[in-house]
Design an enzyme around this catalytic site. Structure first.
Site, short mmCIF file in Angstrom:
data_model
loop_
_atom_site.label_atom_id
_atom_site.label_comp_id
_atom_site.label_asym_id
_atom_site.label_seq_id
_atom_site.Cartn_x
_atom_site.Cartn_y
_atom_site.Cartn_z
N HIS A 301 -0.50 50.23 -17.75
CA HIS A 301 -0.60 49.67 -19.10
C HIS A 301 -1.98 49.99 -19.66
CE1 HIS A 301 2.62 46.49 -17.91
NE2 HIS A 301 3.17 47.48 -18.59
N PHE A 475 -5.40 47.62 -15.54
CA PHE A 475 -5.37 47.48 -14.07
C PHE A 475 -3.96 47.21 -13.53
CE2 PHE A 475 -9.24 45.15 -15.72
CZ PHE A 475 -10.07 46.26 -15.72
N HIS A 476 -2.95 47.94 -14.04
CA HIS A 476 -1.58 47.73 -13.58
C HIS A 476 -0.92 49.02 -13.08
CE1 HIS A 476 -1.25 44.14 -16.66
NE2 HIS A 476 -2.02 43.85 -15.61
N PRO A 477 -1.56 49.80 -12.23
CA PRO A 477 -0.90 51.03 -11.77
C PRO A 477 0.28 50.73 -10.84
CG PRO A 477 -2.93 50.69 -10.54
CD PRO A 477 -2.91 49.65 -11.63
#
Length: 552
Positions: A301, A475-477
């Site tokens: 995101h 920070f949503h890999p």
């Protein structure tokens, strides 16, 4: 075995990574006293004070004590910029440094997985798993649970300017809601957070520490995995690693489970010779199992940080802008565990549609009563708020690949943000939606003036380029060890690595598509489901009488 290699012994299950997923797995698998479980964590103990104070994420991200310190390659969609890419490197993993937001996503996310052939992954299938692990501050019903290991509470703060943003959203057709976690998160609300009494609640606190005394569970920190050892039959048999720099090996009689995250898990597969021969060949790693999809399908995101100067309002910029203000903030937290030091990085959430054509909310705003040029830099000297907005379901796909056979070398991370026309359109429309919120009657008492990207930026093309200038990861890999029903997927619906018996992946990397919201809670749910499947498969492999005695 060479004498200078430390032998950690043989275990039924060896878990690589003691983050959000690994802590759940260690808890659930070691609940069976007949199962010997080894949990390996590359980082150290979670005894750093800033892990536990919510605002301490400022001192944990970018800190080698708690963060891997990854960076992306320069991104074309970000106009050549490279981003810091924080990932937790400590017991609790990312749950020790993240934004603490408890968000499951939308029912359609998981139903989409099931419709793609992943039986058992629909919303009705996973909802009981979310409930089981939850300790909700208020509700115990068909949606929420109490008594679980993940504490979920309201935030301990109050900001008039954020209440006004909720009024503004309602004015333009985005309703006020009380709960983002009932399957449809359209609306505005204050985020619920993984805290207990104003203190961060990590996966290590909830799942690992209460069971650390089990005689069948061993936790080793400072344990950097180097590769998975495959036996003559191709089965995953051991993990080669270093423990505090000393070579070691841990053998698995049952399974090895990778829970090293969307960066670490594909990296370890590739280091072990499991991956795309073209990628591995460039680094001199011998291909043992051809798996071209390893490291692909990276989704994240991208948050576009729109900033508006305001008047007639108190924001954190002023409150933290003096020594006296900082002292008051510290005193408030010391006395009541409330105020800015108890704040999650984002306080107010808004889920909306960037275009009416979308069936469900496709963008998420993280609204903050503060502003700064970029993460880690000082707050602005003027009162302002940030409406950070991200495309929940990006079309762009990136990659994570090794660049060296050395496990200590960071992989190349290429998120490939804003690579499609659809993503660029959502970015432009998202900025326009932020402007619409701030132009509402409810906000006029605060005289909002656009600071970033700037009111003169108007066309789709210019807005998309501006998004590249001010966008950054939230920070949503996920997705780099994609779960699927097709042979090209990295893992199947039971999270087994295709072509490698005895090896599973259970973390955010298995998501086929990113969830519509923050990813910590779905990652722990994946581990919860993985533990269920592992135990079921173990029972199925036993003689009938023995399986009956082991039970659930």
């Amino acid at each position: 075995m060479p004498g200078d290699v430390r032998d950690l012994g043989a275990w039924d299950y060896v878990i690589v990574g003691a983050g959000s997923a690994g802590c759940v797995l260690a808890n659930r698998l070691s609940a069976d006293p007949d199962m010997k479980v080894l949990l390996l964590e590359a980082g150290g103990r979670d005894d750093y004070i800033w892990i536990h104070i919510p605002v301490g994420y400022l001192y944990c991200m970018g800190n080698p004590r708690t963060d891997w310190g990854f960076k992306t390659a320069p991104e074309a969609g970000l106009n050549g910029r490279s981003l810091a890419y924080p990932r937790g490197r400590v017991l609790g993993g990312c749950s020790a440094i993240n934004g603490m937001i408890y968000m499951r996503g939308q029912a359609r996310d998981f139903d989409g997985w099931r419709q793609a052939g992943l039986e058992g992954w629909g919303w009705d299938d996973v909802l009981p798993l979310f409930r089981r692990a939850e300790d909700h501050y208020e509700l115990s019903d068909d949606i929420h649970g109490q008594g679980g290991e993940t504490r979920v509470e309201q935030q301990r703060l109050s900001w008039d300017i954020l209440d006004a943003v909720r009024d503004a959203c309602e004015e333009i057709g985005i309703p006020k809601v009380d709960d983002f976690n009932r399957g449809d998160n359209f609306g505005s609300s204050y985020f619920h957070v993984t805290q207990r009494g104003g203190i961060r609640w990590t996966a290590a606190k909830g799942f690992l520490k209460p069971v650390a005394g089990r005689p069948n569970l061993k936790v080793v920190t400072g344990a950097q995995a180097r590769r998975i050892v495959l036996g003559e039959t191709g089965r995953a048999e051991a993990v080669e690693l270093t423990v505090d720099g000393v070579p070691a090996i841990a053998r698995a009689n049952g399974e090895i489970i990778l829970s090293a995250g969307a960066i670490g898990s594909p990296q370890l597969l590739e280091l072990s010779g499991i991956g795309d021969p073209k990628v591995l060949g460039k680094t001199g790693i011998e291909t043992l199992v051809e798996a071209p999809s390893v490291g692909g399908n990276l989704q994240d995101h991208l948050q576009i940080r729109t900033i508006f100067k305001v008047s007639n309002a108190v924001t954190l910029n002023e409150r933290a802008g003096s020594l006296f203000g900082k002292a008051r903030i510290a005193l408030e937290y010391a006395l009541s565990r409330s105020g800015p030091m108890s704040m999650a990085p984002s306080q107010l959430g808004v889920f909306a549609r960037s275009d009416p054509a979308f069936e469900t909310a496709n963008v998420e705003f993280h609204v903050q009563p503060l502003s700064l040029d970029k993460f880690g830099e000082p707050l602005h000297p003027f009162p302002a708020i940030t409406l950070s907005v991200c495309n929940l379901r990006p079309e762009s796909r990136g990659s994570v690949h090794v660049v060296s056979p050395d496990a200590a070398a960071h992989p190349e991370i290429r998120p490939n943000y804003l690579a499609t026309a659809g993503d660029r359109q959502v970015a432009a429309d998202s900025i326009r939606l932020a402007r619409k919120v701030m132009a509402s009657d409810a906000m006029q008492a605060f005289s909002p003036r656009e600071h970033l990207p700037g009111a003169l930026v108007r066309s789709d093309e210019d807005l998309a380029r501006a998004a590249g200038d001010i966008g950054t990861t939230i920070f949503h890999p996920v997705g780099t060890c994609r779960m699927g029903s097709d042979e090209a997927s990295v893992v199947d619906a039971r999270l087994n690595v295709r072509g490698v018996p005895g090896l599973r992946v259970a973390d955010a990397s298995v998501m086929p598509t990113i969830t519509s919201g923050n990813t910590a809670a779905p990652t722990m749910m994946i581990a919860e489901k993985a533990a269920e499947m592992i135990r079921a498969d173990r029972r199925a492999a036993m003689p009938a009488g023995r399986a009956a005695s082991v039970g659930g």
